[in-house]
Enzyme design. Structure first.
Site, short mmCIF file in Angstrom:
data_model
loop_
_atom_site.label_atom_id
_atom_site.label_comp_id
_atom_site.label_asym_id
_atom_site.label_seq_id
_atom_site.Cartn_x
_atom_site.Cartn_y
_atom_site.Cartn_z
N TRP A 103 48.38 -2.10 -19.26
CA TRP A 103 47.56 -1.35 -18.77
C TRP A 103 46.55 -1.83 -18.12
O TRP A 103 45.78 -0.40 -17.21
CB TRP A 103 47.13 -0.40 -20.24
CG TRP A 103 48.47 -0.44 -21.12
CD1 TRP A 103 48.56 -0.89 -22.30
CD2 TRP A 103 49.10 1.38 -20.82
NE1 TRP A 103 49.65 -0.25 -22.45
CE2 TRP A 103 49.75 0.99 -22.08
CE3 TRP A 103 49.03 1.67 -19.47
CZ2 TRP A 103 51.03 1.43 -21.66
CZ3 TRP A 103 50.42 2.74 -19.86
CH2 TRP A 103 51.46 2.27 -20.45
N ASP A 172 38.73 0.50 -21.64
CA ASP A 172 39.79 1.34 -22.23
C ASP A 172 39.80 1.12 -23.42
O ASP A 172 40.37 0.20 -23.89
CB ASP A 172 40.89 1.39 -21.06
CG ASP A 172 42.34 1.70 -21.77
OD1 ASP A 172 42.07 2.70 -22.72
OD2 ASP A 172 43.25 1.85 -21.22
N LYS A 196 47.22 7.46 -30.24
CA LYS A 196 46.55 6.59 -31.44
C LYS A 196 46.59 6.08 -32.83
O LYS A 196 46.07 6.39 -33.69
CB LYS A 196 46.19 4.81 -30.70
CG LYS A 196 46.49 4.90 -29.18
CD LYS A 196 48.05 4.38 -29.48
CE LYS A 196 47.98 4.38 -27.62
NZ LYS A 196 49.15 3.31 -27.67
#
Length: 361
Positions: A103, A172, A196
């Site tokens: 990511w 992030d 999540k």
């Protein structure tokens, strides 16, 4: 509920059962309005109360300073990979990025479209099995910000302590936000996809310092400007109402549990149970190096790929789902986010012991 499985998936992830029950009722008839939650106007008093409650809980639980805006955006965390540099990097400007996983690598690719990106550290050669110590990289003096992903779901790594820099931090936190205490004042911007620790996919939480809203270049498309959404209270267009509602319910659950401090204690206990079992046996081995192990995603291997496939299949038959590792590294992955119950970790540990005894390498 007796027939619910243990969902070890990396996301969408387990939500508190009481939240699911309440959402099931509210999606049919919200607050006795005679309309379901997903039917009411986002301009209605009922939904205004929802979004204000959710923002208030974000601020309370993370202790967000008053000089920050809380935004609820669409497009997933992946859209933040380009929105961050689009808004925070002007022509000829530089930013520093830490490449600690898939990511972060995707974010680097997007950022390179908007400015000069210095990749100060990469653990790619070691298959992203660790995150760097603060003295392992240097942040370019002319950088506008230092960008990193606080937790890496695929590889099971996490910054045990956040990077330190004189430069503004941008993070992030999609897979570990609200899982542990964070000093928001150290960051210029934090973002997190919801699926999540916060709710269903569909809403992305952004926390941004007020002064940064004025840095957006004039040519930035309206919908991609943080200032647009800050000025309109995240309602420049119709927001993802249901996802925001569920986020608020999850945060209310977290507050009732004891807040971030309490959930961090629980998360550390769950992770310790699993890592202790792995470390006690030569049969299982952790992908992440010591000092970089994630509290949220425990990645591990068995002696052979064939045994891993058998392990995953037998666990699934015992109602432990989603243990297959990401295709890029294989193996197994147990994601144990905030709402994942301790008894599910205990059941997995017991199964690991039995499986190793019954399936010698």
């Amino acid at each position: 509920m007796a027939d619910r499985v243990y969902n070890f998936s990396a996301g969408p992830a387990t939500l508190p059962f009481e939240v699911l029950e309440q959402a099931g009722k509210d999606i049919v008839n919200f607050k006795e309005t005679g309309s379901g939650l997903i039917e009411i106007s986002h301009r209605s008093p009922e939904f205004i109360e929802v979004i204000e409650k959710t923002e208030s809980l974000v601020r309370e639980l993370l202790e967000v300073p008053d000089n920050y805006k809380v935004l609820f955006l669409q497009g997933g965390a992946s859209s933040q990979f380009f929105m961050v540099p689009m808004n925070l990097l002007g022509a000829g400007k530089k930013a520093t990025y830490l490449n600690t996983g898939t990511w972060a690598k995707k974010a680097i690719k997007e950022a390179q479209l908007f400015g000069d990106i210095d990749v100060a550290y990469s653990s790619e050669e070691s298959i992203f099995n660790h995150v760097p110590a603060n003295d392992a990289y240097q942040v370019a003096e002319e950088s506008e910000y230092l960008y990193f992903a606080s937790n890496n779901t695929i590889y099971g790594t996490q910054f045990e302590t956040m990077p330190q820099s004189k430069k503004m931090l941008v993070a992030d936190m999609s897979s570990d936000i609200f899982s542990r205490k964070v000093d928001v004042s150290k960051f210029g911007l934090i973002f997190a996809g919801a699926q999540k620790n916060l709710g269903p996919a569909g809403v992305t939480l952004v926390i941004i310092r007020d002064d940064l809203l004025e840095k957006t270049p004039a040519h930035t498309p309206t919908m991609l400007s943080y200032k647009t959404h800050a000025d309109k209270g995240s309602m420049f267009n119709t927001p993802p109402c249901f996802a925001i509602y569920v986020m608020g319910e999850v945060l209310a659950w977290l507050k009732n549990l004891g807040g971030v401090e309490k959930i961090e204690e629980i998360n550390r206990e769950k992770a310790a149970l699993l890592y202790s079992q792995i470390d006690a046996s030569d049969y299982y081995r952790v992908h992440a190096q010591d000092g970089s192990r994630s509290l949220m995603n425990v990645t591990f291997n068995l002696p052979t790929a064939e045994l891993e496939a058998k392990f995953i299949a037998e666990a699934s038959a015992l109602q432990m789902k989603g243990l297959k590792g990401h295709r890029s590294i294989g193996g197994c992955r147990a994601s144990i986010y905030n709402a994942f119950p301790r008894e599910g970790v205990v059941k997995l540990v017991e199964f690991m012991q039995v499986f190793a005894a019954n399936n010698p390498a």
